[in-house]
Design an enzyme around this catalytic site. Sequence first.
Site, PDB file in Angstrom:
ATOM      1  N   HIS A  58      -8.552  -6.070   6.877  1.00 18.37           N
ATOM      2  CA  HIS A  58      -8.341  -4.776   7.982  1.00 18.37           C
ATOM      3  C   HIS A  58      -8.615  -5.611   9.246  1.00 18.37           C
ATOM      4  O   HIS A  58      -9.719  -5.861   9.417  1.00 18.37           O
ATOM      5  CB  HIS A  58      -9.146  -3.563   7.663  1.00 18.37           C
ATOM      6  CG  HIS A  58      -8.017  -2.309   7.863  1.00 18.37           C
ATOM      7  ND1 HIS A  58      -7.818  -2.015   9.443  1.00 18.37           N
ATOM      8  CD2 HIS A  58      -7.360  -1.639   7.138  1.00 18.37           C
ATOM      9  CE1 HIS A  58      -7.047  -1.049   9.387  1.00 18.37           C
ATOM     10  NE2 HIS A  58      -6.879  -0.857   7.994  1.00 18.37           N
ATOM     11  N   GLU A  99      -2.356  -1.768  -3.487  1.00 20.97           N
ATOM     12  CA  GLU A  99      -3.576  -0.996  -3.050  1.00 20.97           C
ATOM     13  C   GLU A  99      -3.330   0.483  -2.625  1.00 20.97           C
ATOM     14  O   GLU A  99      -2.176   0.900  -2.321  1.00 20.97           O
ATOM     15  CB  GLU A  99      -4.359  -1.758  -1.753  1.00 20.97           C
ATOM     16  CG  GLU A  99      -3.416  -1.674  -0.619  1.00 20.97           C
ATOM     17  CD  GLU A  99      -4.084  -2.469   0.699  1.00 20.97           C
ATOM     18  OE1 GLU A  99      -4.610  -3.254   0.446  1.00 20.97           O
ATOM     19  OE2 GLU A  99      -3.661  -1.837   1.847  1.00 20.97           O
ATOM     20  N   HIS A 105       0.753  -1.342  -0.072  1.00 20.95           N
ATOM     21  CA  HIS A 105      -0.086   0.003   0.006  1.00 20.95           C
ATOM     22  C   HIS A 105       0.924   1.297  -0.134  1.00 20.95           C
ATOM     23  O   HIS A 105       1.180   1.696   1.030  1.00 20.95           O
ATOM     24  CB  HIS A 105      -0.873  -0.129   1.391  1.00 20.95           C
ATOM     25  CG  HIS A 105      -2.036   1.078   1.209  1.00 20.95           C
ATOM     26  ND1 HIS A 105      -3.236   0.641   1.731  1.00 20.95           N
ATOM     27  CD2 HIS A 105      -2.081   2.382   0.912  1.00 20.95           C
ATOM     28  CE1 HIS A 105      -3.972   1.783   1.762  1.00 20.95           C
ATOM     29  NE2 HIS A 105      -3.252   2.858   1.236  1.00 20.95           N
TER      30      HIS A 105
END
Length: 239
Positions: A190, A70, A43
């Site tokens: 998450h 991401e 990320h």
Amino acid sequence: MTRLSVNINKVALLRNARGSNVPNLIQVASDCESFGAEGITVHPRPDQRHVRYDDIPLLREVVTTEFNIEGNPDPDFLKLVLDNPPHQCTLVPDSPDQLTSDHGWDTLKNGDRLQEITAALHEKGIRVSVFIDPIPAMIEGAKKAGVDRIELYTGPFAHQFSQNPNAAMADYVEAAKKANDIQLGINAGHDLNLENLRYFRENCPGLLEVSIGHALIADALYFGLSNTIKMYLNLLRTP
Ligand code: PXP
């Protein structure tokens, strides 16, 4: 089958703390795969406090499973992804100064933009997923934008899990049914961890992939990376 993608951002954070190349992020990515990881997630954020933009071409060369990038599709991010096409790009609406992602897209308000970005990524053969809260209207909006998958934001599930797993899961069960009905693939991520992962997987029909970083890397301090990856895989495999 639900695949495990290991998010290695926290490994990059550790490396960046000293300005050296310890731990070696590229080697860690490769080792995660040899320990059983079925994907590697990164990320990149604009401040490059985690994975840096210059890590991406090197990672793309070594990752042999699924490479998932991401992030918020600002122009720099999009250029990075289009120049180094991963298997999957997960679009996340996080602001530059955000500690971590904490909400999904409003796919209705951002529908045109998501559609445009998705088309550009598809042209490069990249599968597109959007990070989303478990809200049926947002899932329909994602479908309209032409994405391939949704990634369900599991933070709220994880926070409620220890008090009431059934209640924590309710919205996700409905969201998964909706996504399955309209043929959108389902990823999730998450705050998933060794305590809550099996329950989530067992109750989320059609879950294709989870991406897990923080808890997995923290667990690796105690169990070692190889054991930890096997422990997470075990939760995804056993009935
Ligand atoms: N999915 C998204 C969109 C994220 O931003 C993150 C954190 O970088 C994760 C999944 C993984 O979350 P965690 O680090 O809590 O496992």
